[in-house]
Motif scaffolding. Sequence first.
Motif, PDB file in Angstrom:
ATOM      1  N   GLY A 111      -1.690   8.529   9.326  1.00 54.46           N
ATOM      2  CA  GLY A 111      -2.617   9.176   8.408  1.00 54.46           C
ATOM      3  C   GLY A 111      -2.026   9.695   7.118  1.00 54.46           C
ATOM      4  N   PHE A 112      -0.937   9.084   6.637  1.00 54.52           N
ATOM      5  CA  PHE A 112      -0.304   9.578   5.415  1.00 54.52           C
ATOM      6  C   PHE A 112      -0.799   8.904   4.143  1.00 54.52           C
ATOM      7  N   SER A 113      -1.558   7.822   4.261  1.00 56.21           N
ATOM      8  CA  SER A 113      -2.055   7.171   3.045  1.00 56.21           C
ATOM      9  C   SER A 113      -3.082   8.084   2.386  1.00 56.21           C
ATOM     10  N   LEU A 114      -3.256   7.923   1.097  1.00 59.40           N
ATOM     11  CA  LEU A 114      -4.190   8.778   0.365  1.00 59.40           C
ATOM     12  C   LEU A 114      -5.624   8.676   0.906  1.00 59.40           C
ATOM     13  N   PRO A 115      -6.141   7.470   1.166  1.00 55.43           N
ATOM     14  CA  PRO A 115      -7.491   7.402   1.745  1.00 55.43           C
ATOM     15  C   PRO A 115      -7.569   8.080   3.117  1.00 55.43           C
ATOM     16  N   ALA A 116      -6.515   7.942   3.922  1.00 58.87           N
ATOM     17  CA  ALA A 116      -6.520   8.565   5.253  1.00 58.87           C
ATOM     18  C   ALA A 116      -6.469  10.089   5.162  1.00 58.87           C
ATOM     19  N   THR A 117      -5.712  10.625   4.197  1.00 61.77           N
ATOM     20  CA  THR A 117      -5.654  12.081   4.057  1.00 61.77           C
ATOM     21  C   THR A 117      -6.996  12.637   3.591  1.00 61.77           C
TER      22      THR A 117
END
Length: 146
Positions: A111-117
């Motif tokens: 969950g570190f990608s910008l969309p995931a955050t």
Amino acid sequence: MKDVRDAQYVAHRSDGTIVRRPMSPHLQVYRPQLTSVLSILNRASGVAISAGTLLLVWWLVAAASGPKPFRTVQHVIANPIGLLVLFGWTLALAYHFFAGIRHLVWDSGHGFSLPATHRSGWLTVAATMVATLLVWAIGLSLWLGA
């Protein structure tokens, strides 16, 4: 005469030459972002939980002390301001819980990608609202129905 503020702007290279370093942008330059706001809210909710726990301790001590002290605490908690404080405490507990789950997912390396955050941030906010309203709906229906 040297300006005392130069210490914030001036540095020396290893060869002794002076380098002027830029100052960091001030807070007014930054726009609030979801991740930074949620991080600040997580810390604030921890403080609110601590303060609300003092209210819980007061309630427990009053319950153990007898009917008169318990009635006093119940009176304080049952007034509109007391109910607002309890609602805020419930909101802080729910938010801190869901933000903690979000951090556990991050600790697992996901969950570190910008969309995931952003997705997990809005999910945390939504889960907080739903859980808080659900707890209060159940609590009020039991309280008023009794």
